[in-house]
Design a protein around this motif. Structure first.
Motif, PDB file in Angstrom:
ATOM      1  N   PRO A  32       0.844  -1.197   0.000  1.00 35.89           N
ATOM      2  CA  PRO A  32       0.000   0.000   0.000  1.00 35.89           C
ATOM      3  C   PRO A  32       0.882   1.251   0.000  1.00 35.89           C
ATOM      4  CG  PRO A  32       0.073  -0.961   2.193  1.00 35.89           C
ATOM      5  CD  PRO A  32       0.793  -1.906   1.285  1.00 35.89           C
ATOM      6  N   LEU A  33       0.261   2.406  -0.136  1.00 36.33           N
ATOM      7  CA  LEU A  33       1.019   3.654  -0.265  1.00 36.33           C
ATOM      8  C   LEU A  33       1.896   3.919   0.951  1.00 36.33           C
ATOM      9  CD1 LEU A  33      -1.638   6.030  -1.901  1.00 36.33           C
ATOM     10  CD2 LEU A  33       0.200   4.735  -3.005  1.00 36.33           C
ATOM     11  N   ARG A  34       1.397   3.644   2.147  1.00 34.17           N
ATOM     12  CA  ARG A  34       2.169   3.950   3.355  1.00 34.17           C
ATOM     13  C   ARG A  34       3.453   3.107   3.424  1.00 34.17           C
ATOM     14  NH1 ARG A  34      -1.612   0.326   5.140  1.00 34.17           N
ATOM     15  NH2 ARG A  34      -0.869  -1.275   6.621  1.00 34.17           N
ATOM     16  N   LEU A  35       3.361   1.846   2.997  1.00 30.70           N
ATOM     17  CA  LEU A  35       4.558   1.010   2.999  1.00 30.70           C
ATOM     18  C   LEU A  35       5.514   1.411   1.884  1.00 30.70           C
ATOM     19  CD1 LEU A  35       3.238  -2.584   3.830  1.00 30.70           C
ATOM     20  CD2 LEU A  35       4.246  -0.869   5.339  1.00 30.70           C
ATOM     21  N   ALA A  36       4.984   1.812   0.745  1.00 29.73           N
ATOM     22  CA  ALA A  36       5.837   2.299  -0.346  1.00 29.73           C
ATOM     23  C   ALA A  36       6.594   3.543   0.086  1.00 29.73           C
ATOM     24  CB  ALA A  36       5.000   2.588  -1.591  1.00 29.73           C
ATOM     25  N   ALA A  37       5.898   4.437   0.810  1.00 30.34           N
ATOM     26  CA  ALA A  37       6.545   5.654   1.299  1.00 30.34           C
ATOM     27  C   ALA A  37       7.614   5.325   2.326  1.00 30.34           C
ATOM     28  CB  ALA A  37       5.500   6.596   1.897  1.00 30.34           C
ATOM     29  N   ALA A  38       7.310   4.424   3.248  1.00 35.06           N
ATOM     30  CA  ALA A  38       8.283   4.046   4.278  1.00 35.06           C
ATOM     31  C   ALA A  38       9.512   3.394   3.649  1.00 35.06           C
ATOM     32  CB  ALA A  38       7.632   3.104   5.287  1.00 35.06           C
ATOM     33  N   ALA A  39       9.278   2.506   2.678  1.00 35.30           N
ATOM     34  CA  ALA A  39      10.397   1.857   1.995  1.00 35.30           C
ATOM     35  C   ALA A  39      11.239   2.881   1.252  1.00 35.30           C
ATOM     36  CB  ALA A  39       9.871   0.796   1.027  1.00 35.30           C
ATOM     37  N   GLY A  40      10.582   3.860   0.624  1.00 35.76           N
ATOM     38  CA  GLY A  40      11.317   4.902  -0.084  1.00 35.76           C
ATOM     39  C   GLY A  40      12.220   5.705   0.833  1.00 35.76           C
ATOM     40  N   VAL A  41      11.711   6.065   2.020  1.00 39.87           N
ATOM     41  CA  VAL A  41      12.521   6.828   2.982  1.00 39.87           C
ATOM     42  C   VAL A  41      13.719   6.000   3.444  1.00 39.87           C
ATOM     43  CG1 VAL A  41      12.539   7.828   5.296  1.00 39.87           C
ATOM     44  CG2 VAL A  41      10.627   8.288   3.757  1.00 39.87           C
ATOM     45  N   LEU A  42      13.498   4.722   3.735  1.00 41.88           N
ATOM     46  CA  LEU A  42      14.588   3.868   4.209  1.00 41.88           C
ATOM     47  C   LEU A  42      15.648   3.644   3.127  1.00 41.88           C
ATOM     48  CD1 LEU A  42      12.445   1.270   6.163  1.00 41.88           C
ATOM     49  CD2 LEU A  42      14.131   2.827   7.160  1.00 41.88           C
ATOM     50  N   LEU A  43      15.212   3.341   1.914  1.00 38.58           N
ATOM     51  CA  LEU A  43      16.165   3.106   0.824  1.00 38.58           C
ATOM     52  C   LEU A  43      16.876   4.399   0.437  1.00 38.58           C
ATOM     53  CD1 LEU A  43      14.074   0.661  -1.408  1.00 38.58           C
ATOM     54  CD2 LEU A  43      15.949   0.104   0.153  1.00 38.58           C
ATOM     55  N   THR A  70      -3.247  -2.660 -11.087  1.00 39.68           N
ATOM     56  CA  THR A  70      -3.650  -1.820 -12.225  1.00 39.68           C
ATOM     57  C   THR A  70      -2.518  -0.850 -12.549  1.00 39.68           C
ATOM     58  OG1 THR A  70      -4.632  -0.075 -10.838  1.00 39.68           O
ATOM     59  CG2 THR A  70      -6.063  -1.924 -11.483  1.00 39.68           C
ATOM     60  N   LEU A  71      -2.556  -0.319 -13.771  1.00 38.50           N
ATOM     61  CA  LEU A  71      -1.517   0.624 -14.184  1.00 38.50           C
ATOM     62  C   LEU A  71      -1.567   1.886 -13.337  1.00 38.50           C
ATOM     63  CD1 LEU A  71       0.733   1.489 -16.087  1.00 38.50           C
ATOM     64  CD2 LEU A  71      -1.010   2.312 -17.695  1.00 38.50           C
ATOM     65  N   ARG A  72      -2.770   2.366 -13.053  1.00 36.70           N
ATOM     66  CA  ARG A  72      -2.905   3.573 -12.237  1.00 36.70           C
ATOM     67  C   ARG A  72      -2.310   3.353 -10.850  1.00 36.70           C
ATOM     68  NH1 ARG A  72      -8.560   6.803 -10.803  1.00 36.70           N
ATOM     69  NH2 ARG A  72      -7.590   8.432  -9.500  1.00 36.70           N
ATOM     70  N   ARG A  73      -2.611   2.200 -10.268  1.00 38.12           N
ATOM     71  CA  ARG A  73      -2.073   1.877  -8.951  1.00 38.12           C
ATOM     72  C   ARG A  73      -0.551   1.785  -8.996  1.00 38.12           C
ATOM     73  NH1 ARG A  73      -3.341   2.154  -3.589  1.00 38.12           N
ATOM     74  NH2 ARG A  73      -2.168   0.582  -2.418  1.00 38.12           N
ATOM     75  N   ALA A  74      -0.040   1.194 -10.064  1.00 41.29           N
ATOM     76  CA  ALA A  74       1.407   1.042 -10.200  1.00 41.29           C
ATOM     77  C   ALA A  74       2.093   2.404 -10.259  1.00 41.29           C
ATOM     78  CB  ALA A  74       1.718   0.231 -11.458  1.00 41.29           C
ATOM     79  N   LEU A  75       1.545   3.305 -11.079  1.00 51.28           N
ATOM     80  CA  LEU A  75       2.162   4.626 -11.227  1.00 51.28           C
ATOM     81  C   LEU A  75       2.051   5.431  -9.939  1.00 51.28           C
ATOM     82  CD1 LEU A  75       0.949   5.554 -14.834  1.00 51.28           C
ATOM     83  CD2 LEU A  75       3.194   4.694 -14.125  1.00 51.28           C
ATOM     84  N   THR A  76       0.918   5.327  -9.258  1.00 53.19           N
ATOM     85  CA  THR A  76       0.735   6.066  -8.009  1.00 53.19           C
ATOM     86  C   THR A  76       1.700   5.581  -6.929  1.00 53.19           C
ATOM     87  OG1 THR A  76      -1.609   6.401  -8.505  1.00 53.19           O
ATOM     88  CG2 THR A  76      -0.914   6.709  -6.223  1.00 53.19           C
ATOM     89  N   THR A  77       1.782   4.267  -6.765  1.00 54.19           N
ATOM     90  CA  THR A  77       2.648   3.701  -5.735  1.00 54.19           C
ATOM     91  C   THR A  77       4.113   3.992  -6.035  1.00 54.19           C
ATOM     92  OG1 THR A  77       1.044   1.906  -5.519  1.00 54.19           O
ATOM     93  CG2 THR A  77       3.158   1.616  -4.425  1.00 54.19           C
ATOM     94  N   ALA A  78       4.492   3.847  -7.302  1.00 50.93           N
ATOM     95  CA  ALA A  78       5.880   4.126  -7.686  1.00 50.93           C
ATOM     96  C   ALA A  78       6.204   5.604  -7.482  1.00 50.93           C
ATOM     97  CB  ALA A  78       6.118   3.721  -9.142  1.00 50.93           C
TER      98      ALA A  78
END
Length: 210
Positions: A32-43, A70-78
């Motif tokens: 989900p977005l919160r985990l993607a954000a947390a992973a981004g900060v750590l990396l 979905t493509l929209r979800r992929a682009l948003t999360t990335a």
């Protein structure tokens, strides 16, 4: 790996931050977005202790693109991960700008000390304004770290003529060594690689003992 774990060096924090980032990123099949954000900060934080961490954004984004439903979800999360990834890097670079006058993770050319330590300055053909930056054999005996970081190193004490900068002179020195004495650089790296397999490391006072 054993040496990294026993030393107070950036490598240990780098590995810890990368591991934490991967754990968060892989915690759920489709993060989900919160985990993607947390992973981004750590990396992204890993890049502030070891600049190699900058490349980690690429496999992280590819993973999110591949696992999204979905493509929209992929682009948003990335997109969220990339923005979060930049936060610690931009913060660190801003602090560097305030304290040191440059908006970068690190100042200088990577591996400058290793290359300059391998050079034979007596036979190297250099412009007159660049030659003072090339260390003597005695200075080279202090090791690459001393050459690159010590305030007494000729890289930092040599005079800089008007109309040029120390960074420009250092780049000219590096270019001359690479072009004229590449075999010395390869030999120095090969010797360091062999030292990795030594049972003990106590023959060189400027090499970390093991």
């Amino acid at each position: 790996q054993v040496q990294i774990e026993q030393m107070i060096m950036p490598d240990l924090w780098f590995e810890a931050l990368v591991l934490a980032g991967l754990v968060v990123l892989l915690w759920q099949p489709a993060p989900p977005l919160r985990l993607a954000a947390a992973a981004g900060v750590l990396l992204g934080g890993s890049a502030t202790v070891h600049q190699l961490g900058e490349v980690l954004v690429v496999p992280a984004v590819l993973f999110l693109l591949a696992t999204a439903t979905t493509l929209r979800r992929a682009l948003t999360t990335a997109g969220v991960l990339v923005v979060a990834f930049l936060v610690p890097i931009v913060t660190y670079s801003t602090v560097n700008y305030v304290n040191n006058g440059h908006f970068r993770l690190a100042k200088g050319q990577q591996d400058t000390g290793r290359v300059v330590a391998a050079a034979d300055c007596a036979t190297l053909q250099l412009p007159a304004d660049v030659r003072p930056l090339c260390p003597t054999p005695h200075q080279q005996s202090f090791g690459p770290d001393w050459i690159e970081h010590s305030k007494y190193s000729p890289l930092h004490t040599a005079p800089v003529p008007a109309g040029t900068t120390r960074a420009q002179l250092t780049r000219e020195l590096m270019s001359a060594i690479w072009n004229q004495q590449p075999q010395r650089i390869v030999g120095a790296v090969a010797l360091d690689s062999l030292r990795l397999f030594a049972v003990t490391r106590d023959s060189d006072p400027y090499t970390t003992p093991l």
